[in-house]
Write an enzyme that holds these catalytic residues in place. Structure first.
Site, mmCIF file in Angstrom:
data_model
loop_
_atom_site.group_PDB
_atom_site.id
_atom_site.type_symbol
_atom_site.label_atom_id
_atom_site.label_comp_id
_atom_site.label_asym_id
_atom_site.label_seq_id
_atom_site.Cartn_x
_atom_site.Cartn_y
_atom_site.Cartn_z
ATOM 1 N N TYR A 485 0.868 -1.178 0.000
ATOM 2 C CA TYR A 485 0.000 0.000 0.000
ATOM 3 C C TYR A 485 0.906 1.230 0.000
ATOM 4 O O TYR A 485 2.049 1.171 0.488
ATOM 5 C CB TYR A 485 -0.886 0.004 1.243
ATOM 6 C CG TYR A 485 -2.022 -0.993 1.147
ATOM 7 C CD1 TYR A 485 -3.301 -0.574 0.821
ATOM 8 C CD2 TYR A 485 -1.803 -2.353 1.347
ATOM 9 C CE1 TYR A 485 -4.348 -1.487 0.707
ATOM 10 C CE2 TYR A 485 -2.823 -3.266 1.237
ATOM 11 C CZ TYR A 485 -4.096 -2.825 0.913
ATOM 12 O OH TYR A 485 -5.121 -3.721 0.790
ATOM 13 N N TYR A 519 -0.722 -10.487 -1.331
ATOM 14 C CA TYR A 519 0.444 -9.844 -0.697
ATOM 15 C C TYR A 519 0.544 -10.297 0.747
ATOM 16 O O TYR A 519 -0.462 -10.709 1.354
ATOM 17 C CB TYR A 519 0.327 -8.318 -0.789
ATOM 18 C CG TYR A 519 -0.825 -7.736 0.002
ATOM 19 C CD1 TYR A 519 -0.678 -7.441 1.356
ATOM 20 C CD2 TYR A 519 -2.047 -7.478 -0.604
ATOM 21 C CE1 TYR A 519 -1.739 -6.903 2.080
ATOM 22 C CE2 TYR A 519 -3.110 -6.950 0.102
ATOM 23 C CZ TYR A 519 -2.950 -6.660 1.447
ATOM 24 O OH TYR A 519 -3.995 -6.150 2.177
ATOM 25 N N ARG A 540 -2.405 -12.509 2.126
ATOM 26 C CA ARG A 540 -3.818 -12.202 1.919
ATOM 27 C C ARG A 540 -4.188 -12.569 0.495
ATOM 28 O O ARG A 540 -3.424 -12.341 -0.445
ATOM 29 C CB ARG A 540 -4.072 -10.701 2.091
ATOM 30 C CG ARG A 540 -3.985 -10.242 3.528
ATOM 31 C CD ARG A 540 -5.198 -9.418 3.889
ATOM 32 N NE ARG A 540 -6.411 -10.155 3.631
ATOM 33 C CZ ARG A 540 -7.602 -9.601 3.462
ATOM 34 N NH1 ARG A 540 -7.735 -8.293 3.514
ATOM 35 N NH2 ARG A 540 -8.669 -10.334 3.239
ATOM 36 N N HIS A 543 -7.334 -8.681 -3.307
ATOM 37 C CA HIS A 543 -8.620 -8.015 -3.018
ATOM 38 C C HIS A 543 -8.533 -6.513 -3.199
ATOM 39 O O HIS A 543 -7.434 -5.946 -3.189
ATOM 40 C CB HIS A 543 -9.024 -8.295 -1.570
ATOM 41 C CG HIS A 543 -8.011 -7.767 -0.610
ATOM 42 N ND1 HIS A 543 -6.898 -8.486 -0.252
ATOM 43 C CD2 HIS A 543 -7.898 -6.564 0.017
ATOM 44 C CE1 HIS A 543 -6.161 -7.766 0.573
ATOM 45 N NE2 HIS A 543 -6.734 -6.588 0.745
ATOM 46 N N HIS A 545 -10.398 -2.927 -1.512
ATOM 47 C CA HIS A 545 -11.212 -2.479 -0.372
ATOM 48 C C HIS A 545 -12.226 -1.421 -0.796
ATOM 49 O O HIS A 545 -11.925 -0.579 -1.640
ATOM 50 C CB HIS A 545 -10.320 -1.817 0.681
ATOM 51 C CG HIS A 545 -9.352 -2.751 1.324
ATOM 52 N ND1 HIS A 545 -9.603 -3.355 2.523
ATOM 53 C CD2 HIS A 545 -8.113 -3.162 0.954
ATOM 54 C CE1 HIS A 545 -8.555 -4.097 2.866
ATOM 55 N NE2 HIS A 545 -7.639 -3.997 1.923
HETATM 56 C C1 BEZ Z 1 -5.731 -5.486 4.302
HETATM 57 O O1 BEZ Z 1 -5.325 -4.405 3.995
HETATM 58 O O2 BEZ Z 1 -6.427 -6.097 3.535
HETATM 59 C C2 BEZ Z 1 -5.399 -6.102 5.585
HETATM 60 C C3 BEZ Z 1 -4.092 -6.216 5.990
HETATM 61 C C4 BEZ Z 1 -3.791 -6.767 7.205
HETATM 62 C C5 BEZ Z 1 -4.813 -7.228 7.994
HETATM 63 C C6 BEZ Z 1 -6.112 -7.139 7.580
HETATM 64 C C7 BEZ Z 1 -6.420 -6.577 6.372
HETATM 65 FE FE FE Z 2 -5.769 -5.154 1.908
#
Ligand code: BEZ
Ligand code: FE
Length: 613
Positions: A485, A519, A540, A543, A545
């Site tokens: 990010y 990531y 993860r 995705h 957000h």
């Molecule tokens: C996220 O940005 O998707 C995320 C990262 C770490 C923990 C939970 C969500």
């Molecule tokens: Fe995320």
């Protein structure tokens, strides 16, 4: 894998009040008509119930079933051409019937008036020349057991107590027997539960019928346990003390039980404690006996110190039982009082705050107790939390990460989703949201030309009736092609891959971005340490957000996942939900806004939000 062998006893059991009236029928069921009645004068009503079917009577059954007494009874039995045995009473009467059955093969009906449980066991103890021998032989099992609560109503409270604890000893030993099995476990736990609740009532009112019923059922259950699995140390010591020093049977059981339990500390102890309704089983039994006014020391049963000195085995247990010490608590001490004290301090005007704090205390205390936490483990936890706080900054929220990786954020999220079932499911916020992202026009490329597969997002926000929601504020954010990010890249100039849009009159908005990739969540801090300790990966699933807000509507925070992406079934923060997995199909031909790209994908999605605060 649990393996066991279970053999059920064949006895017929008649349980109730006034059941001795059924004795003639029970005799007839056995195709018999000439009964030898075994029982003292106190069992007159049962004798009377048999009427002419009782052709002979033997009134002197004796403790420990001496062979001479059995011989006398045999003579009576032969003289009257008896074809069945009816024994009414405690261990002595039932023992005699068993001894006779062993020698004659005659069928037996027994009517127990104490809680010793012998009627349900294939065990017979006999004495010859002062020496006791015990045999185990199914031939001694009675054909029929008639339990009549009425006959137990007059059993004095002190005898009921020791006889009841004797039954408890059968149940307890069955739970740690090497040949324990699930059926016997359930019988044993139920027996313990009934005994623990009924005995105090009997002491305050020996005529309490419900308690008497509980005790008699418990006696049967416990006797069945005793008959089904092999017994251990407790019975070995009780028989040794009874045989060698003539100590009274049920009193000896009563004194020994808590001490043997503390010594054995069996794995079943927690279940026993639960059944007793206490935190610690051995001290729970000891305290129960004290409350019931039962004997707590071998000394008070008449065992002398000299006698004790002749025993070499299990001296520590026997010394404690002789003195009548309260046993050491096994396993973990009972902190119930302390927990309650702390809970009581959590007051305050806000009832919800009070409830949450009180339950937090209970839950944390129980965690410490259940896991027998050491001081150094607790200090480790405190240091972990300290470091979690220390590493947290405006742009690095390690506590949220901890909540996410422990699945707590998702549990909270599942609960809140269940309150609004008609909306698009929500998903965790994550630590990378920033307040006040840059406001952009529709069609903007939030990737600002960064590498990655371009994606044209065309999304709509509707209410739960499908009506477009205009003027909703939609914040979007995602990682770059390398899984970072913008806030994780200090050299980056300004926000990127994040923006704020406003839906148009159709509830729609369109923009360019890039297809997200999987990531790793930041794993260079305490959370990473935890993941490694648990052999977990930090990734993860890919995705994007979304946060959708409009006054008068519930705010929706969610994510859309790329179908076919990595880690969909092992997302490090447990955020993936089926309804949030979407296609990002690759497109051919011109782009919607005429942008020149060699390859591109589309994302089409309709978010459903609901009215409310
Ligand atoms: C996220 O940005 O998707 C995320 C990262 C770490 C923990 C939970 C969500
Ligand atoms: Fe995320």
């Amino acid at each position: 894998m649990t393996s066991f062998t279970y053999s059920a006893g064949p006895a017929r059991v008649v349980f109730g009040s006034g059941t001795i009236a059924a004795l003639p029928d029970e005799v007839a069921r056995l195709d018999a008509s000439r009964a030898l009645f075994i029982g003292t004068r106190r069992t007159e009503p049962a004798y009377a119930a048999l009427g002419p079917l009782a052709v002979a009577r033997f009134e002197n059954p004796t403790m420990h079933t001496p062979v001479e007494v059995t011989e006398k009874a045999l003579a009576v039995l032969r003289e009257h051409n008896v074809d069945c045995l009816v024994a009414v009473g405690g261990g002595s009467a039932i023992g005699l019937a068993k001894a006779l059955a062993l020698r004659t093969d005659l069928p037996q009906i027994v009517v127990p008036t104490t809680y010793a449980g012998s009627e349900a066991t294939p065990v017979l103890g006999q004495t010859a020349d002062g020496k006791k021998t015990t045999i185990r032989n199914p031939a001694v099992l009675p054909e029929t057991i008639v339990y009549d609560v009425d006959l137990t109503m007059g059993l004095p409270a002190n005898l009921s107590v020791t006889s009841g604890i004797n039954a408890m000893a059968h149940a307890v030993e069955a739970l740690y027997s090497p040949d324990a099995n699930p059926i016997v476990d359930q019988l044993a736990l139920d027996a313990i539960r009934r005994l623990a609740r009924a005995l105090p009532n009997i002491v305050s009112d020996p005529k309490d019928r419900a308690a008497r019923e509980d005790l008699l059922q418990a006696a049967w259950l416990a006797g069945t346990c005793l008959g089904s699995v092999s017994m251990g140390l407790h019975h070995k010591l009780a028989h040794m003390l009874g045989g060698t020093f003539g100590l009274p049977h049920s009193e000896t059981h009563t004194v020994l039980l808590p001490h043997v339990m503390a010594y054995m500390a069996p794995a079943a102890m927690d279940r026993i404690a639960d059944a007793l309704g206490v935190g610690d089983a051995p001290t729970g039994v000891y305290d129960l006996v004290v409350d019931l006014g039962g004997p707590t020391s071998l000394k008070e049963l008449g065992m002398t110190e000299q006698q004790l000195d002749t025993v070499d085995e299990y001296r520590q247990v026997l010394d404690e039982a002789w003195r009548g010490d309260r046993p050491q608590q096994t396993g973990v001490p009972d902190v119930g009082k302390l927990t309650q004290q702390v809970v009581n301090t959590m007051q305050g005007d806000n009832p919800r705050t009070r409830e949450l704090l009180q339950d937090l205390v209970r839950t944390l205390h129980a965690y410490v107790v259940r896991n027998d936490l050491t001081e150094s483990e607790w200090m480790h936890a405190i240091s972990f939390l300290t470091r979690t706080g220390q590493i947290t900054t405006e742009t690095r929220q390690e506590f949220i990460l901890l909540s996410d990786t422990l699945g707590i954020s998702s549990v909270v999220d599942v609960l809140s989703n269940s309150r609004t079932p008609d909306t698009t499911p929500s998903a965790v916020l994550g630590p990378f949201y920033t307040e006040g992202p840059p406001e952009r026009e529709h069609g903007y490329d939030i990737a600002e030309g960064l590498p990655g597969m371009p994606v044209w997002a065309d999304v709509q926000v509707v209410d739960t009736h499908g009506k477009p929601v205009a003027d909703a504020i939609v914040d979007v954010w995602q990682s770059n092609e390398d899984g970072f990010y913008d806030v994780q890249l200090p050299d980056l100039d300004g926000p990127v891959l994040r923006a704020r849009f406003r839906t148009d009159a159709d509830g729609r908005l369109r923009y360019w971005s890039i297809v997200p990739v999987s990531y790793p969540i930041p794993d260079d801090g305490p959370v990473g340490e935890m993941l490694r300790a648990a052999a977990r990966h930090p990734h993860r699933a890919p995705h994007m957000h979304f946060m959708i807000a409009k006054p008068g509507f519930h705010k929706l925070i969610t994510q859309l996942f790329v179908r076919g992406g990595d880690y969909l079934d092992s997302d490090a923060v447990f955020g993936v939900k089926d309804d949030l997995i979407v296609d990002f199909p690759e497109q051919h031909g011109p782009t919607p806004d005429g942008r020149e790209v060699s390859r591109w994908s589309r994302l089409d999605f309709v978010f459903r939000v609901t009215e409310g605060q």
